[in-house]
Structure formats: C-alpha cells, structure tokens
Design a protein around this motif. Structure first.
Motif, short mmCIF file in Angstrom:
data_model
loop_
_atom_site.label_atom_id
_atom_site.label_comp_id
_atom_site.label_asym_id
_atom_site.label_seq_id
_atom_site.Cartn_x
_atom_site.Cartn_y
_atom_site.Cartn_z
N ASP A 168 -7.26 60.81 20.71
CA ASP A 168 -7.55 61.25 22.08
C ASP A 168 -7.55 62.77 22.26
O ASP A 168 -8.14 63.28 23.19
N ARG A 169 -6.90 63.52 21.35
CA ARG A 169 -6.79 64.97 21.57
C ARG A 169 -8.04 65.66 20.98
O ARG A 169 -8.18 65.77 19.77
N VAL A 170 -8.91 66.08 21.88
CA VAL A 170 -10.19 66.64 21.45
C VAL A 170 -10.23 68.13 21.76
O VAL A 170 -9.80 68.55 22.83
N LEU A 171 -10.72 68.92 20.81
CA LEU A 171 -11.00 70.34 21.08
C LEU A 171 -12.50 70.54 20.94
O LEU A 171 -13.06 70.30 19.87
N TYR A 200 -10.41 60.23 26.84
CA TYR A 200 -9.90 61.22 25.88
C TYR A 200 -9.22 62.36 26.66
O TYR A 200 -9.37 62.47 27.87
N LYS A 201 -8.51 63.23 25.89
CA LYS A 201 -7.87 64.40 26.52
C LYS A 201 -8.50 65.65 25.91
O LYS A 201 -7.98 66.19 24.93
N PRO A 202 -9.62 66.09 26.47
CA PRO A 202 -10.27 67.25 25.86
C PRO A 202 -9.66 68.59 26.28
O PRO A 202 -9.14 68.72 27.39
N PHE A 243 -4.82 68.54 17.25
CA PHE A 243 -6.06 67.87 17.66
C PHE A 243 -6.41 66.73 16.73
O PHE A 243 -6.08 66.75 15.54
N ASP A 244 -7.08 65.74 17.31
CA ASP A 244 -7.57 64.60 16.50
C ASP A 244 -9.07 64.74 16.21
O ASP A 244 -9.57 64.22 15.22
N ILE A 245 -9.78 65.38 17.13
CA ILE A 245 -11.23 65.55 16.98
C ILE A 245 -11.58 67.00 17.34
O ILE A 245 -11.12 67.51 18.37
N ILE A 246 -12.36 67.66 16.49
CA ILE A 246 -12.91 68.97 16.86
C ILE A 246 -14.41 68.77 17.06
O ILE A 246 -15.11 68.31 16.15
N VAL A 247 -14.88 69.07 18.26
CA VAL A 247 -16.32 69.02 18.50
C VAL A 247 -16.88 70.42 18.22
O VAL A 247 -16.53 71.39 18.89
N ASP A 248 -17.70 70.49 17.18
CA ASP A 248 -18.30 71.77 16.79
C ASP A 248 -19.62 71.92 17.56
O ASP A 248 -20.64 71.37 17.16
#
Ligand SMILES: NC(=O)C1=CN([C@@H]2O[C@H](COP(=O)(O)OP(=O)(O)OC[C@H]3O[C@@H](n4cnc5c(N)ncnc54)[C@H](OP(=O)(O)O)[C@@H]3O)[C@@H](O)[C@H]2O)[C@H](O)CC1
Ligand SMILES: [K+]
Length: 403
Positions: free
Chosen positions: A58-61, A85-87, A128-133
């Motif tokens: 859920d922890r997205v950057l 999610y928690k962006p 973070f769990d997900i990094i959106v590039d």
C-alpha cells in the motif's frame, strides 16, 4: 482482469511516431491533454492494482517529472488513493500550468503528502512498497539532469536487494523506464530495471529490451484512424478494462502466494444470536459490496461409497427452515443426498475476507411448496431442528418418490 498478449505481435513506436500520434490526437482528433492524461494515469493505476494488491503493497511513492509523464504519475497517485493505497508524491520540478497545479490541488485535498527530494530517505527500501517512476516519457533525451539523476541512482540501488533476497519496493515505470533511451533502451545495461512497465498508446521501441516480469499496455483511446495510419497491431482490451497485459505472466511460486487478510475487528458480542440472521446480514454485505455471485456456494456431499464430492451451486433462498437450491433430481449430488442426507455448504466472499461453513441435512418437507427442481437443506445448528425433525420424511422413500 486483463488477458495476456504475445509482446512480439504488438507494434512498437519510434520516438517520432509517439510524438506525432500525440499531436494528432490533440490536434485534428479533438482530444485535450487533460483527457488523455486522465486515461493514461488511470491505466497505470489499474495495471498496478492488477498485480500489486493494496493489502500487501500500500505504501506508494510516485516520483513525477516536469512533463506529461509526470502528469500521468500525479493522476495515477490520485486513483491509487481511491483504490485503497497510501500514495506519497515527489514532484521536484513543478510545471506552473493550470492542468498541473490542478492535479496538485486535487492530491493535496486528499492529504496526500508531497515530499521534497531532501525529505526522501536515501534508501527507499524501508519506507515504500511501490515506486511509480513517472519522471520521463517519450520526450526524454540526453542524460538525466539533477535532481532526477540522483533519484534514478536511488532506484538503481534497489536492485542490490535482489542478491540479498531482502524485500524491496517494486518499480513501476510509466511508458519509458526513466533514463533509458526511448528507442535503444538501457544502453550499457546500467539503467533501472522496472518490475512493471506500463506502455501507453503503444509500446515504444525501448520496451523490447524490458525484461521485467510485468508489461502492460494502457491508454484505451486509440481510434482506428490512428491504428490504420501507423499500421498498429494492438491487443484488444478485455471487457471494460483500462489495461491489458502484454507478454506472458510470470511463473509464480504457488507456495509464496499468501494474502494478508486485514479486516475490521469482529467481536463475539457483534454476532447475531440467530445464525440465520447473521448469515443474511453477511449475504446483504456481499450484495452491497458488488461481489460477483454473492449467492454462490460450494456444496459437498458424500455418496454411498463414502467418497466426498464438491461443486459450486447457487443459493435460491434461505429462511429459518433451511437453505434452498436447485438441481436435476438425477444429478450426482441429488443421488448422493438420496443415499446420505448430510452435506456441507461453504460460502466464500473474497474481498470481504469472510466465509461461512454450514453443516446440513436434506429435508424434503413441504416439497410441494418449493419450486420444481429445488431441494431444501436444514442446518444442523437450527434451533428448530427437533421440531423440523417431525416433518422430515424418510429420505430414502421420499427421494425414490421424486428422483
Ligand atoms: N498519447 C500518449 O501516449 C500520451 C502520453 N502521455 C504521456 O506523455 C509522455 C510524454 O510527455 P512529454 O511532456 O512530451 O515528455 P516527458 O514527460 O517525457 O518529459 C519532458 C520533460 O522532461 C524534460 N527532459 C527531457 N530530457 C531530460 C533530461 N535528460 N534531464 C532532465 N529533464 C529532461 C524536458 O525538458 P527539456 O528542457 O529537456 O525539454 C521536459 O520538461 C508520454 O511518455 C506519456 O507518459 C500523456 O499523458 C497522455 C497521452
Ligand atoms: K517513466
């Protein structure tokens, strides 16, 4: 659910073609940039949600660059928020155009934190769990300038965790893995290696070099006139989905599949004293949640030979007297119930993390009041079972009469 397509059968665009298509969409074809960006960002968010469930990731950057690729990242962050999610967003080179300032305001109104490059941890792995590039898309050229050079280096550091088998955030690249040449790809094999690439409109040539486990296509807005002009082979999007997987889904280690079930506390004092009322309440919740076939149940029976068998059937009604469902009276389940009236029902409501298991016996009372082909089962917990027992006819005789 998106279905898989062979990536070789899909067209890939040059940088010039990608820019030309963009101009045609927003010129003669009458689209606005806001519209396309909204659809692009939504495709990114839905691709992420297909693979990385918020219960575990859920922890997205979202790291957003100065152009439209960055705008896609801002839109995706908003949709991810609404998906559970928690962006957080890092947007160091903000574009002062109303489209972008509006996207920032929308995120701020959701209390989504904006982190400066200095606020970010040097090592992204713990936070973070997900990094959106979403730094650069198809207009990238040259080598990354500050502060993106440093941010890309931090993403590169994450690959070190693959050797140590420690958990690291997954990298989801929007349209182009940032820092890659739009056509040549990862020159020198020194760039980031996204776990998921979400190509927009059509994959760019660099996508052929992406070897991550997940490649999706998004941007379900390409009109046939564009597809014809550029002789684009694009996969069909399934159903109403905004994204489609390109290439094979990775082989998954079944033993590693495990959901973290996080549900609101369910205390004993909240349970209805009448189990049928409790059951009705949960069915109502499943209907209200929009779950598919909330009345689907696994019916397990045991025949004369003592061997169990299960199948999915649909519940047709429930009241204090029992559970009603339909069958062909010559079916295997009907015959097994004729030999052995005991059975169990299992309801499973994925999405609510709930299941109900009920042990029952076949009741053929008031059969004439049931619709043709129906059977009624009495739960063994039923307080009125003893009363009902008097109605229960000799199952064997009855079934012979009806089957
Ligand atoms: N039709 C579609 O598919 C749609 C795609 N969308 C998305 O839009 C991008 C392309 O957007 P664009 O604004 O043209 O470009 P980028 O986001 O790639 O970035 C341009 C900005 O980046 C700067 N830049 C370029 N190279 C560098 C570098 N080496 N270092 C630092 N900064 C760089 C550039 O500045 P310049 O001064 O160099 O020009 C720009 O500020 C596409 O990929 C999709 O993600 C739309 O959202 C919807 C339609
Ligand atoms: K990108």
């Amino acid at each position: 659910m998106s279905s898989a397509q062979n990536s070789d059968s899909v067209s890939h665009l040059t940088q010039r073609e990608a820019a030309e298509i963009d101009e045609t969409l927003m010129g003669p074809l009458g689209f606005s940039v806001d519209q396309l960006m909204e659809l692009a960002g939504l495709s990114v968010a839905t691709s992420i949600a297909e693979v990385y469930k918020p219960s575990e990731y859920d922890r997205v950057l979202a790291i957003c660059g100065p152009g439209s690729n960055g705008g896609d990242g801002l839109v995706a962050a908003r949709h991810l928020y609404h998906f559970g999610y928690k962006p957080s967003v890092c947007y160091p080179k903000r574009t002062q155009k109303p489209l972008y300032t509006g996207l920032v305001t929308q995120l701020e109104s959701l209390s989504i934190p904006f982190l400066s490059v200095e606020d970010l941890p040097l090592d992204f792995s713990k936070d973070f769990d997900i990094i959106v590039d979403a730094m650069f898309g198809f207009s990238f050229h040259g080598t990354p300038r500050p502060p993106f050079d440093d941010l890309i280096k931090r993403l590169l550091c994450l690959h070190g965790y693959d050797q140590t088998r420690q958990k690291r955030p997954v990298i989801v690249s929007v349209d182009i893995p940032s820092g890659w040449h739009v056509e040549e790809g990862d020159i020198g094999d020194e760039g980031i290696k996204p776990d998921m690439l979400v190509s927009l409109t059509a994959p760019k040539l660099c996508a052929k070099k992406s070897s991550g486990p997940h490649h999706f296509l998004g941007g379900r807005f390409v009109p046939p006139v564009i597809a014809d002009k550029y002789k684009l082979r694009l996969p069909p999007y399934p159903g109403t989905s905004m994204c489609v997987r390109i290439g094979k889904a990775p082989n998954v280690d079944i033993s590693a599949l495990r959901e973290n079930y996080i549900s609101p506390e369910f205390l004993e004092e909240q349970v209805e004293s009448d189990p049928i009322n409790q059951f009705r309440k949960w069915v109502d919740d499943a209907i209200a949640a929009g779950l598919r076939e909330p009345n689907a149940m696994a019916l397990s029976t045991v025949g004369k030979d003592g061997k169990p068998s299960s199948r999915m059937v649909l519940l047709k009604g429930v009241d204090r007297g029992g559970f009603v469902w339909c069958t062909n009276y010559e079916s295997r389940k009907a015959c097994e119930l004729c030999d052995n009236p005991h059975a169990s029902l299992l309801f499973y409501w994925d999405g609510l993390n709930r299941q109900v298991s009920i042990f029952l016996r076949l009741a053929l009372f008031h059969l004439s009041t049931l619709p043709a082909g129906s059977l009624k089962m009495v739960p063994l917990f039923s307080p009125s079972l003893s009363k009902l027992e008097s109605y229960l006819l000799d199952v064997k005789n009855q079934t012979e009469q009806f089957f």
